[in-house]
Design a protein around this motif. Sequence first.
Motif: not given
Lengths: 258, 328
Positions: B240-242, B231-232, B282-288, B277-279
């Motif tokens: 989706x692109x990321x 849940x993001x 990625x999500x956090x790195x992109x600021x979401x 963990x990868x997911x």
Amino acid sequence: MKNIWAVYRKELGLYFVSPIAYAVIGIFLILAGFFFSRILDFFVQQSFMLMMRASQFGMPPQEFDVPGQVMQSFFGVVSTMILFFIPMLTMGSYAEEKKRGTMELLMTSPLTDSQIVWGKFLATLTLFIVMLAPTLLYMVALYWYSDPRPPLAVAASGYVGILLLGATLIAVGHFISSLTESQVVAAFLTFGAFLILWVIDAGSRGSQVLEYLSILRQFENFPKGIIDTKSLVFYASFIVLGVFLTLRSVDSLRWRRA
Amino acid sequence: MIEVQNLTKDYGHIRAVDNISFDVKKGEILGFLGPNGAGKTTTMRIITCFMPPTSGTVKVAGFDVLDESMEVRRRIGYLPENPPLYPEMTVEGYLDFVARIKNVPSRQRRELVHRAMEMCRVEDHRHMLIRKLSRGYRQRVGLAQALVHNPEVIILDEPTVGLDPKQIIEVRRLIKSLAGEHTIILSTHILPEVSMTCDRVVIINEGRLVAEDTPENLTIQLKGGEMVHLEVKAEAEALRRILRDIDHIRHIEIKPLDSADRLAVTVESERGHDLRSLLAAKIVQNGYELYELRPVSLSLEDIFLKLTTEEETSPVASDQPQQEEARR
Ligand SMILES: Nc1ncnc2c1ncn2[C@@H]1O[C@H](COP(=O)(O)OP(=O)(O)O)[C@@H](O)[C@H]1O
Ligand SMILES: [Mg+2]
């Protein structure tokens, strides 16, 4: 009715392909014939002795009812014999069905539990009658060769008694068979129960209740030509009780593993 | 045709079936899948009026198993786990007896007995004593017994257990040919069996219903990868692109949630690749903002592990050890 008939003819059919039923009937008839001839010999000798003694002492010949005595003793012996033979006719009735899982077939078919129970009861009773029927020949022989002719009523009431006693034992035997999955266990337990019901009056010291409960004591009057209402009620209620307990036991299978 | 609602069955303190509900439509073959001890036999014994439920209702063709038991029984053919046979009877004599107790009218009895023998291919052996038949033939006679009164509903409890592969194929073919005209429930602990024979599958485990779907979908879930639910708070296309750039992802599904522009995301990865963990990274790195991350339907996977997933050469013998391994 149709359902009882279906169960009945299947049970009877299975009896007639089972070596056990043939063995039981065969051995019963051999033993019954043996006892009958011994009893006959014994009473014929007795009556000769009495006649000889009477003529020796110049007394008028005594009345001695040979056929009556023979019948009484014979029915007595048969009533004891069936305590040993009926467990072998009833042992598999439910135990085998439970072991093979065929009880599950019967109990999921459109049959009521009481149709199953009565069908089985009547089938074993029929086999019992088949087992008993040839002994009528002994009676016929006795009738033909006796002079004066013995009263038929005595033979008839003797058979009524044997049938009632047999039906009672079958009802008890079926109930015990419904409690286990092993016919050997059923046979031993049934025989044990019969022994208890037989000798229950021995230690009674006049206790009327225990005497009343003895299945053979209730039988004693029949071969004398007396059909006692009290005994009729006794056997009838015993049969109903046995069938009722069997029904309860079958019903309880629905709450356990079959 | 068959409606099971909130069915529960207790054996003393053991709860064998726990509040399960499912329907079977007319003409359908329903697979009842679950490891040993799941409660399959118990459920079937309730449907067939062998035992009453502790609570809940079961209706067959609109009749209640408790209140209209005789109507239900007339409409059901049942093959229990062990075929209920009389060894001293001939095949034909036995089927005639079953037809009688199933209330087949005497006019039709002969014909129906013959039909059942033909369908199950035992007519060559019809005068043989059941005692003398091989295991496979006995199973067929058991099946014939379940069909003889041409019932609307047929309940088969593990009908292929103990058969050799050739016999298994035959029995399955026969069962499939019965669909349409009859409504069938078939229980099994063998996964491929349901995909081969059934239209729909109900999976139960420890008395509870865990899944209900077509065999195809269930097989995809099994053969497919591991699923992760997220849940993001993000914008759908950007997210989706990321995610697309991550290796070993097979499928991404993104749905908007009702509340506060959050997204429900389901990511399916290839089997053996745990991307959680990868997911998250990625999500956090992109600021979401990541609100939830959990693996999906692990319970189902546990059950699949316990199921027999391959055809066995000697089903009975290899049954126990396989289960043991699954537990370890
Ligand atoms: N008569 C019974 N008494 C107690 N427990 C039982 C009885 N029958 C089944 N069980 C238990 O209920 C559970 C479900 O059994 P069952 O319905 O036979 O499962 P399955 O057919 O899926 O292997 C198991 O844990 C089993 O041990
Ligand atoms: Mg089972």
